[in-house]
Design a protein around this motif. Structure first.
Motif: not given
Length: 373
Positions: A252-254, A259-260, A312-315, A288-294
């Motif tokens: 879902x998130x690539x 963000x979706x 947090x994704x949906x494959x 809430x589907x998105x990447x998070x970086x640190x």
């Protein structure tokens, strides 16, 4: 020994005979492929470093000297390695820089080399003084005074995998992933380049009557983005169940910036009486589907220097059920479940110029409504 010397001489001769393919700019394709050219001009592929200001800002934030993104965003640059090494800057007067992911680039990919950080597109070479050869899927294509044409199996297997497969940064953190190594390009082409009316050439000599769309349909197209996910809901007592089914061949998130999220509301007599979050969609962690970086345990927006990441994704082809405790429903209460996309998450505002803030505005992907009986 004499055979080895002969072989070495032959290889050196071939290497001196071959050269990088002479570049044909996008506009030169319009003479014969007018409809395809117009489709392409409306696509994200046509955008360059100079026309996509959000990408430009992200690239500069990632590295003020090097333009490493050029390998996919300026792939036909005649000084590609210098751009990536920081020895040259993008030049608005250079056609190989301003043409974006050009027609010529995609149609001269000879094969795709798999690599850990990102796959590498290997371009065809040509003999000096000869017309370039463009690859595609047409059988027995028409002759052209600009180029020769031939079929190449890479266009049904790997053509998308050079740029759209994955990207890993210097700290081995995945910042982009669309395809697994076992996947090919067939599903990409089937969805994003559907067959549409109109021959591939302006003068349809062979009455083919259809061609693969070069709009490269995606998230920017309202009708297309509604096709990727199914939403089903059910209500029992004070429990709302939302089932999301990803129909796409990729997660879902690539993309790292996007963000979706779900927006779920309950209305009674035209008034909102319940919502799945108060202020920010990210409050609903399940929806809430998105990447998070640190980096160094500090949240960062641009993932180039990230040392940690979560997503947090949906494959691909996956289904997920989300359960919410809600207020008891009364007759005629309206339950709305909508999936939205942000082309740039809210925290991307830190690296965006004012005119790109529109990318933060949520775009509806799909909505379903339930009325209590």
């Amino acid at each position: 020994m004499k055979y080895f010397i002969f072989f070495l001489f032959l290889m050196l001769s071939i290497m001196s005979w071959a050269q990088e393919t002479k570049y044909m700019d996008n506009y030169s394709c319009k003479e014969c492929h007018e409809q395809i050219y117009d489709e392409y001009q409306s696509s994200a592929h046509s955008q360059s470093f100079f026309s996509n200001t959000f990408h430009q800002d992200i690239a500069k934030e990632a590295d003020t000297q090097k333009y490493e993104c050029a390998v996919c965003h300026m792939p036909m640059a005649d000084n590609l390695q210098d751009l990536m090494d920081g020895k040259a800057k993008p030049d608005i007067n250079n056609k190989t820089h301003t043409d974006g992911i050009s027609c010529f680039f995609c149609h001269t990919i000879a094969y795709v080399k798999k690599s850990h950080r990102y796959n590498i597109n290997i371009q065809a070479r040509q003999a000096e003084g000869y017309k370039p050869t463009l690859y595609g899927t047409l059988v027995n294509p028409d002759d052209s005074d600009k180029h020769t044409s031939t079929t190449n199996p890479v266009y049904t297997a790997n053509v998308c995998k050079g740029c759209h497969s994955h990207k890993v940064n210097d700290h081995n953190i995945t910042v982009f992933r669309t395809m697994e190594s076992t996947q090919n390009s067939k599903d990409c082409i089937k969805c994003h380049m559907p067959e549409i009316q109109g021959g591939p050439e302006k003068i349809d000599k062979r009455s083919r009557g259809h061609h693969a769309s070069h709009k490269f349909l995606g998230i920017h197209d309202e009708a297309f983005r509604a096709t990727g996910v199914d939403i089903n809901l059910s209500v029992e007592n004070e429990q709302l169940s939302v089932t999301l089914t990803n129909k796409m061949s990729h997660p879902l998130i690539i993309q790292a910036a996007r963000a979706k999220f779900l927006k779920i509301t309950i209305e009674r007599d035209g008034e909102e009486i319940w919502k799945n979050y108060q202020k920010e969609p990210s409050e609903d962690k399940a929806g809430y589907f998105a990447y998070s970086f640190a980096a160094d345990n500090r949240h960062i927006v641009v993932p180039a220097t990230a040392t940690q990441s979560t997503v947090h994704n949906l494959g691909a082809k996956a289904t997920k059920e989300l359960v919410y405790k809600i207020l008891p429903l009364q007759k005629e209460d309206k339950v709305s479940v909508a999936l939205y996309v942000q082309l740039a998450r809210d925290d991307c505002k830190k690296v965006m110029r004012d005119e790109d803030v529109k990318l933060n505005q949520p775009l509806l992907m799909k909505e379903v409504v339930y009325i209590q009986k």
